[in-house]
Scaffold this active site. Sequence first.
Site, PDB file in Angstrom:
ATOM      1  NE  ARG A 257       0.454  -9.232   8.538  1.00  0.00           N
ATOM      2  CZ  ARG A 257       0.525  -7.875   8.727  1.00  0.00           C
ATOM      3  NH1 ARG A 257       1.229  -7.331   7.834  1.00  0.00           N
ATOM      4  NH2 ARG A 257      -0.207  -7.373   9.469  1.00  0.00           N
TER       5      ARG A 257
ATOM      6  CD  GLU B  21      -2.897  -6.231   8.264  1.00  0.00           C
ATOM      7  OE1 GLU B  21      -2.841  -5.554   9.404  1.00  0.00           O
ATOM      8  OE2 GLU B  21      -2.612  -5.399   7.361  1.00  0.00           O
TER       9      GLU B  21
ATOM     10  CG  ASP C  68       0.430  -3.987  14.186  1.00  0.00           C
ATOM     11  OD1 ASP C  68       1.460  -3.470  13.990  1.00  0.00           O
ATOM     12  OD2 ASP C  68      -0.302  -4.669  13.055  1.00  0.00           O
TER      13      ASP C  68
ATOM     14  CG  ASN D 132      -1.581   1.387   1.459  1.00  0.00           C
ATOM     15  OD1 ASN D 132      -2.699   1.529   0.490  1.00  0.00           O
ATOM     16  ND2 ASN D 132      -1.561   2.124   2.221  1.00  0.00           N
TER      17      ASN D 132
ATOM     18  CG  ASP E 265       0.994  -4.208   5.884  1.00  0.00           C
ATOM     19  OD1 ASP E 265       0.837  -4.445   7.118  1.00  0.00           O
ATOM     20  OD2 ASP E 265       1.250  -3.037   5.560  1.00  0.00           O
TER      21      ASP E 265
HETATM   22  O1  ISL Z   1      -4.129  -3.726  13.914  1.00  0.00           O
HETATM   23  C1  ISL Z   1      -4.484  -2.713  13.290  1.00  0.00           C
HETATM   24  C2  ISL Z   1      -4.198  -1.358  14.040  1.00  0.00           C
HETATM   25  O2  ISL Z   1      -5.186  -1.233  15.051  1.00  0.00           O
HETATM   26  C3  ISL Z   1      -4.608  -2.539  11.973  1.00  0.00           C
HETATM   27  O3  ISL Z   1      -5.341  -1.663  11.622  1.00  0.00           O
HETATM   28  C4  ISL Z   1      -3.039  -2.485  11.036  1.00  0.00           C
HETATM   29  O4  ISL Z   1      -2.382  -1.286  11.736  1.00  0.00           O
HETATM   30  C5  ISL Z   1      -3.293  -2.130   9.852  1.00  0.00           C
HETATM   31  O5  ISL Z   1      -4.137  -2.969   9.418  1.00  0.00           O
HETATM   32  C6  ISL Z   1      -1.879  -2.202   8.930  1.00  0.00           C
HETATM   33  O6  ISL Z   1      -0.909  -2.609   9.960  1.00  0.00           O
HETATM   34  C7  ISL Z   1       0.138  -2.810   9.129  1.00  0.00           C
HETATM   35  O7  ISL Z   1       0.702  -1.738   8.413  1.00  0.00           O
HETATM   36  C8  ISL Z   1       1.184  -0.606   9.270  1.00  0.00           C
HETATM   37  C9  ISL Z   1       2.271  -0.925  10.408  1.00  0.00           C
HETATM   38  O8  ISL Z   1       2.372  -0.070  11.372  1.00  0.00           O
HETATM   39  C10 ISL Z   1       1.610  -2.316  11.001  1.00  0.00           C
HETATM   40  O9  ISL Z   1       2.736  -2.694  11.829  1.00  0.00           O
HETATM   41  C11 ISL Z   1       1.407  -3.407  10.110  1.00  0.00           C
HETATM   42  O10 ISL Z   1       1.058  -4.597  10.749  1.00  0.00           O
HETATM   43  C12 ISL Z   1       1.290   0.707   8.595  1.00  0.00           C
HETATM   44  O11 ISL Z   1       2.546   0.294   7.868  1.00  0.00           O
END
Ligand code: ISL
Length: 615
Positions: free
Chosen positions: A217, A261, A328, A121, A219
């Site tokens: 995974r 995810e 997270d 993304n 993201d």
């Molecule tokens: O678990 C969440 C937060 O409450 C999700 O919304 C999550 O943050 C989101 O789906 C994406 O997370 C991923 O990208 C983020 C990063 O900070 C996280 O560590 C990663 O898992 C942005 O790069």
Amino acid sequence: MTVPAPDSPSSRSLLPAPGTDPEWYKRAVFYEVLVRGFADSNADGVGDLRGMIDKLDYLQWLGVDCLWLPPFFASPLRDGGYDVSDYTAVLPEFGDIEDFREFLTEAHARGMRVIIDFVMNHTSDQHPWFQASRSDPDGDYGDFYVWADDDTGYPDARIIFVDTESSNWTFDPVRKQYFWHRFFSHQPDLNFENPRVQEAIIDALRFWLDLGVDGFRLDAVPYLFEEEGTNCENLPRTHEFLKQVRKVVDADYPDRVLLCEANQWPADVVEYFGENGDECQMAFHFPVMPRLFMGVRREQRFPISEIMAQTPAIPDNAQWGIFLRNHDELTLEMVTDEERDYMWAEYAKDPRMKANIGIRRRLAPLLDNDTNTLELFNALLLSLPGSPVLYYGDEIGMGDNIWLGDRDGVRTPMQWTPDRNGGFSTADPQRMYLPLNQDPVYGYQVTNVESQLRNTNSLLQWLRRMIQVRNEHPTFGLGSFEEVGSRNPTVLSFVRKFGDDVVLCVNNLSRFPQPVELDLRQFEGYTPIELTGRVEFPVIGVLPYMLTLAGHGFYWFELSKPAAEATTDEHEDWEIATSSAVADSLLAAGVVSAPEEIQGDSDTREHGDSAGGPR
Ligand code: ISL
Ligand code: CA
């Protein structure tokens, strides 16, 4: 600290031949491990790939099937590596591509697969694509990101990182325009409208697939495309792009998995499997997790029953990924406002424990380090439908450090021994990428792998045995799920069924002992055999089946067919089943058995499913 040496030469892969096991992910136990946090091989205070190679024997011993590595790519590390500045380079502190290749070979040699995070993304603002985009709007990369003259576009898109961001737009003083970002303002979103962005991402995916990774995974995929008048999540074109990625994988890379995810409601997440299973093979089931915490704290099965009932059917080749914790915060996006307040009140008593819309704590401290509750949660994780995803350190009940910033408190170094730096690193303790946990209860001096290897009653040894038990029954990964109701609302019971492999799970969510009467008439004549001790329970009849459970106790029963219906294989099971005298005494004591018995038992049994058995 030693674990048994691997029984295979490292030159050879213990995995089935390529192309012969396309649905391995349905039976797999996953383990999320941060390269930075696992083991430091060169004494610079930072975990690295060579350190990970040294610890593969441990992971093989634990019995996990697939490792998930969060981003280990070049990055300024302002978001734990999710801020990528080069999709095809390893962060030098972690090693290089050769180290990764060796890591992969060594994991495969031990029968473990490896999936890696892929952040499609957004990139870091340090990525050369962004640097080119901001300085040369008419150049090759001018359209790689989402630019606008003002910050008024897409007003219906929510802000995700509410602790740090107040808008999804940030002004760039170089280009003198605003760029779009769903996460940190140092993480511009890529512009998927641009076909060259799509190509660049697919090229990067191919790079890792060619190296031999077993999947990704994916993201934060709900946010790939934007569209005015929508909340910019789960848009049709996002699905189109993911289907295109799947085509690439199917055409050229057998046995690889895409794990989506998408922190969304089940009805939205199922779309990521595709109508005919032509998108991602796996998706995390986010809403289940907070409901486990709610169900147990409220001592009521309804939050869990309700979300299971609301979970739509998924294509045959698809599988959920379920988890208790990850790197997270424990996210509370997929609950109602009222439920969120409840969760915060119960599990984040100190405001420092909150992060964004969630709770930045590890599993053991969330559960007050209570052995029975930890076992119950892990038993649920290993028995509910979906492939379980463990988080490094939770197998020994590591604690968190709420005094560290962002989500770093749940990302501290793995605790191997009571020695300096917990055996993670021989560097000066002041040089650690994050300080070791030194808490009197959870600190490395007390909570570490070495001490738990020595104690056969430790959480680590218990979890390993439960993974072995799970592996003996393909139904845990492949079977249907049917809840068995009862009048006692604190007990959650369900049947997992895969052909003749039928398992009944009964879970007491209350801290007090509970009776339960189950309607098991459809299994009349079957004998429940408790799976950890192989103790036979009374045969199921037409009357309600009565069980009593200790506080936070649970049972896993194999439901064994009446002898007349049993096949040859199952006759063997009957022969090796524990004698009834032993059974009676164990029953009286409450169904706990010595580890040797479990070990011995599983060693003597043959299992049809290749995933099973201790290695
Ligand atoms: O678990 C969440 C937060 O409450 C999700 O919304 C999550 O943050 C989101 O789906 C994406 O997370 C991923 O990208 C983020 C990063 O900070 C996280 O560590 C990663 O898992 C942005 O790069
Ligand atoms: Ca290092």
